[in-house]
Structures are given as structure tokens and as C-alpha cells.
Write an enzyme that holds these catalytic residues in place. Structure first.
Site, mmCIF file in Angstrom:
data_model
loop_
_atom_site.group_PDB
_atom_site.id
_atom_site.type_symbol
_atom_site.label_atom_id
_atom_site.label_comp_id
_atom_site.label_asym_id
_atom_site.label_seq_id
_atom_site.Cartn_x
_atom_site.Cartn_y
_atom_site.Cartn_z
ATOM 1 N N LYS A 120 5.093 115.924 76.919
ATOM 2 C CA LYS A 120 4.586 117.302 76.897
ATOM 3 C C LYS A 120 4.787 117.909 75.517
ATOM 4 C CE LYS A 120 5.641 118.560 81.719
ATOM 5 N NZ LYS A 120 4.290 118.885 82.153
ATOM 6 N N ARG B 104 3.542 113.397 91.876
ATOM 7 C CA ARG B 104 2.775 112.760 92.955
ATOM 8 C C ARG B 104 3.223 111.312 93.175
ATOM 9 N NH1 ARG B 104 -2.729 114.075 89.862
ATOM 10 N NH2 ARG B 104 -1.339 115.716 89.118
#
Ligand code: BES
Ligand code: ZN
Ligand code: ZN
Length: 495
Positions: free
Chosen positions: A276, A350
């Protein structure tokens, strides 16, 4: 803080300040505010007449009583229009008033049943007062050495009409205290920095909660995950020196139903190899907020004792870019046997949930509700006002929608149309972990759906609601504890 219900003349309640309500359209004191006004020679009415008190939501006017009544101050809370008043407005109003009074040194606060003259049920009000006061006065001070600027509020007294009403209201208050304490437990965990809330720390917090409440907590390590074939959780954990943990919490309340609560426990999300940008990366210490919500909800369920069985599951790991980290393009096999191409290592939530949902199916839990700080796309869609909710079973979602109305924790349903599924087809595996940029919250939900199968399932994306950047109503700067109260209310409504 102790919260007690008592009876008596409001001008004679022994406290530092008394909270009363006032409404926008009436433009003057009524009910308790009128009683106080009488003793104060019309001071409240004068301020309303002069437009200094408007009765708008969020407005708190503190008036000194100069010896004319036992409470040294009254706080007149604006409640908005009578027809719009809800228990959630009561939660916000008491929170704002309590914070204002705390900053002026009040330690013992009294309150009338705000909103009841507008027609709200007094038991709902009592629960909302307890929740709003606890949530609004919450502070996270574990890592500060600075002295407090004001004392803590140690007592809230709620005034009832008579003894019969007081007994009813006290039980509603007790429920509110349990709900709010649980939300504060989730806040405490999510506010901790990543170095103090590793997967092992999260497991320790769950074990402590279990020891305090009687919930059975089991923490599984890497070997067990390997036996289970949890390729998603193990894959994400590969980039970190912190060992992953899989936390299982069991509440046995009896009956035939066995619901599942599953929470994303990424204790820090650097993005992994798909790293990120550094701006705001520190906020990713809160990427375990879903897991914290499950641990906290289990504690409230244990205290409220509904006749239902509930199992909570929290896969916990860091997402780091260490030398062993999984790489974009890697393929793993999840616990349910499906193969997954990891196109972006930052879509890690996920992957760990894929295994946790597969495990929920192995345990035959139903319905299953998962909570995750899953996608920036959900924040783009809904901002920070409401969480996104998704389902494969509308009846299951309707239970949650109803619970969310009760708790005031806003949610909004987003679709799971088949057409979106196209986006997560992979050339080399059964499925890939990201789709296109647009509709990202939905493709994430559809990815999860692959691992829960036909089990009635609800997914709550709390990326936008996990934290607040300001004090507003009963939310304070930092972790919000959303959606702990809604999870508990939903479980209670399944009985
Ligand atoms: N933890 C983030 C999502 C997130 C973002 C939560 C902001 C709270 C605030 C999640 O793991 C993530 O990085 N998602 C990616 C997915 C993308 C790579 C498909 C995202 O949303 O950018
Ligand atoms: Zn991520
Ligand atoms: Zn994440």
C-alpha cells in the site's frame, strides 16, 4: 461507570448535573424541562425565547442552577422534531450531553427518560441512555502518560416515575450496559497499535474473554491450519514473522439452531508484496476490526444467554511483504478445495475468510454472518455513514436489517448479481482474488460467496465504518465498535 435507575423529584436528585430534553417545534420547555424551568424562574423558557436554545439535534445547553435545585447544573438536550425522535437520537443526545458535562467536571450525572414525551417506549429509552452514555464517554488511554484534564464520570442516574417502572427500566439498562461494554471491548482491541495487537495478542484477548464469560475458546496454530488445508490463511501469513492464529469461540445456549459469526482478523495490512502507499497506512492496524467485533459480540451473547448455539471464528494474521510472502500470480488451494489465483496480495481479507467460511460450513453453522474491513470500494460507495451488506439469502439478511434498525448501526444492501461474477474468473485457477476497479465491494462479496455455498449467509463490509475521525454523538475518534450491537441483536432475534 455505574448506571442506576431511581425515583423521585427531579429537582431533588443528588447529582452534579441533570440532563433534560427539548424539541425543535415546541420552542419551549415541556415535561422535565418545564419542571426545571419553574424552579429556575423561567430561565429555560427565556433562553428558548431568545433563540439560544433551538432544540436541534446535537445541541447541549448547560445552565447553572445557583442553588435553586439539588443538581448544580442542568443540560438541556436538543432532540430535533418530536416526530423524528428515535432511540438512536437518544443515544446520540445523551452521549453529547455526558461529554459536555464531563469536560466541566461532572462526576455524577442524572438524566430523565429523553424522548419519552415524544412517545418513545421508556424501556427502549433506558437501554439507549445506557448505551449512549457508555459509548460516548469511551476513551482509549492505554498508551498515554498524560494526566486526565477532567475526572471520569462514575455514576449515571436515570429517573423513573415509580418503583414498578424503575424495575423495568433497570433491566433495560442492564442489557444496554452489556451491549455497550461489548462494543467498547471491540474498540479497545481495534484501537491498539499493531505491535500490541498481533494475532497472538488477539488470541489472548479471546481467551481472556472466554475465561471471563464461560465461552469455550480454542486457538489453533499453523500445524492445524496445514491439516485443515487452509491455503488462504497460510498464504497470507507467509510474509510475516508473527505466527497466524485461528480462533474458535463456542457459546452453547441450547436449542437446535447453531449460528456462525466470522470476522476478518488482519492485525496489520501493509498490502503484502502489492504494498500500500505509506499515507494513512497506519490506519490498517484496524484491519482486525471485524474479528474484534466477533470476539466482543460473543462476550455479550454469553452475558445475555439466548437459547441458541453460536460459534465465532476469527482467522488472524498480519499481511506483510517478508521474503517468504506470497506473490502476485501465486495460486493456492483453499480449505474447500477451490484453487485461487492471487492477482493482488492486498486483497488478503477474502483469502483468510475463504478458509474461515469453508470451516463454518464444515461445522454446519447456519446462518453465517461475516464482518470484514474488506474493501476501499465499499467506502467509495457508501462513505462512513453505513456499512455495506450482501447476502445469498434475503431472509437471513432481513433479520440483520431489522437488528440494525434497533441498534442504529446503519447498513445498506448492495447487490450480488451473477453478472459481476465474470470479473473474478481466472485463466489458470478456479477463481482469482480481484476483479475490475468498479464494483469492487460486490466482487469481493461474490468471492466470499464461493466458499459458503448454499448456507444462508450475510457479509458486512465495515471498511468505511470501522473508525470515526471525530467525536459525533456516541461515536468517538478512533474505532467505532460497529457492528457489535447489531450482531448481538440479530442473534437474539433468531431465538
Ligand atoms: N483492508 C483493506 C480494505 C480497507 C481499505 C479497509 C480502507 C479499511 C479502509 C483490504 O484488505 C484491501 O486492501 N482491499 C483492496 C482490494 C483491492 C486490492 C482489490 C482495496 O480495497 O483497495
Ligand atoms: Zn489489503
Ligand atoms: Zn485488509
Amino acid at each position: 461507570m455505574q448506571i442506576k435507575v431511581l425515583t423521585g423529584d427531579i429537582t431533588q436528585i443528588e447529582c452534579d448535573a441533570l440532563i433534560v430534553d427539548i424539541y425543535e417545534e415546541t420552542g419551549g420547555p415541556e415535561g422535565a424541562a418545564a419542571e426545571a424551568d419553574k424552579v429556575l424562574d423561567g430561565a429555560v423558557g427565556d433562553l428558548a425565547g431568545a433563540g439560544e436554545i433551538k432544540g436541534k439535534p446535537g445541541e447541549v445547553t448547560v445552565i447553572h442552577t445557583l442553588g435553586r435545585m439539588l443538581p448544580r447544573r442542568i443540560a438541556v438536550c436538543g432532540m430535533g422534531k418530536k416526530g423524528d425522535v428515535t432511540p438512536d437520537k437518544v443515544r446520540s443526545a445523551i452521549a453529547e450531553a455526558c461529554r459536555a458535562l464531563r469536560s466541566s467536571g461532572a462526576k455524577k450525572i442524572g438524566a430523565v427518560a429523553l424522548g419519552s414525551i415524544a412517545g418513545l417506549d421508556k424501556k427502549d429509552v433506558a437501554q439507549a441512555l445506557a448505551e449512549g452514555a457508555i459509548l460516548g464517554l469511551y476513551e482509549f488511554r492505554r498508551h498515554t502518560t498524560k494526566e486526565r484534564e477532567y475526572p471520569e464520570v462514575d455514576e449515571l442516574l436515570i429517573v423513573a416515575k415509580d418503583d414498578a417502572e424503575a424495575a423495568d427500566l433497570q433491566s433495560a439498562v442492564d442489557t444496554g450496559v452489556i451491549m455497550a461494554d461489548a462494543a467498547c471491548l471491540a474498540r479497545d482491541m481495534a484501537n491498539e497499535p499493531g505491535n500490541a495487537m498481533t494475532p497472538s495478542d488477539m488470541a489472548a484477548a479471546a481467551l481472556k474473554m472466554g475465561a471471563e464469560t464461560g465461552i469455550e475458546v480454542t486457538v489453533y496454530d499453523r500445524d492445524w491450519m496445514e491439516q485443515m488445508g487452509m491455503g488462504g490463511l497460510l498464504g497470507v501469513a507467509r510474509g510475516s514473522h508473527q505466527p497466524p492464529k485461528f480462533i474458535v469461540m463456542q457459546y452453547k445456549g441450547g436449542g437446535d439452531k447453531h449460528a456462525g459469526l466470522v470476522g476478518k482478523g488482519i492485525t496489520f495490512d501493509s498490502g503484502g508484496i502489492s504494498i500500500k502507499p505509506s499515507d494513512k497506512m497506519e490506519e490498517m492496524k484496524g484491519d482486525m476490526s471485524g474479528g474484534a467485533a466477533i470476539i466482543a459480540a460473543m462476550s455479550a451473547i454469553a452475558r445475555l444467554k439466548p437459547k441458541i448455539n453460536v460459534t465465532g471464528l476469527v482467522p488472524a494474521t498480519e499481511n506483510m511483504p517478508g521474503g517468504g510472502a506470497q506473490k502476485p500470480g501465486d495460486v493456492f488451494t483453499a480449505m474447500n478445495g477451490k484453487t485461487v489465483e492471487v492477482v493482488n496480495t492486498d486483497a488478503e481479507g477474502r483469502l483468510i475468510l475463504a478458509d474461515a467460511l469453508s470451516y463454518a460450513n464444515k461445522l454446519e453453522l447456519s446462518p453465517v454472518i461475516d464482518v470484514a474491513t474488506l474493501t476501499g470500494a465499499c467506502m467509495v460507495a457508501l462513505g462512513n455513514v453505513c456499512s455495506g451488506v450482501f447476502t445469498n439469502n434475503q431472509d437471513a439478511l432481513d433479520v440483520l436489517l431489522k437488528a440494525a434498525v434497533q441498534t442504529g448501526e446503519k447498513v445498506w444492501q448492495l447487490p450480488t448479481y451473477d453478472e459481476y461474477r465474470e470479473q473474478i474468473k481466472s485463466n489458470i485457477a478456479d477463481i482469482k482474488n480481484v476483479g475490475e476497479r468498479y464494483g469492487g465491494a460486490i466482487t469481493a462479496a461474490l468471492f466470499l460467496a464461493e466458499f459458503i455455498g448454499d448456507t444462508p449467509w450475510v457479509h458486512i463490509d465495515i471498511a468505511g465504518t470501522m473508525s470515526s475521525d471525530k467525536n459525533k454523538g456516541y461515536l468517538v475518534k478512533g474505532a467505532t465498535g460497529i457492528p457489535v450491537r447489531t450482531l448481538v441483536a440479530a442473534i437474539l432475534s433468531l431465538v
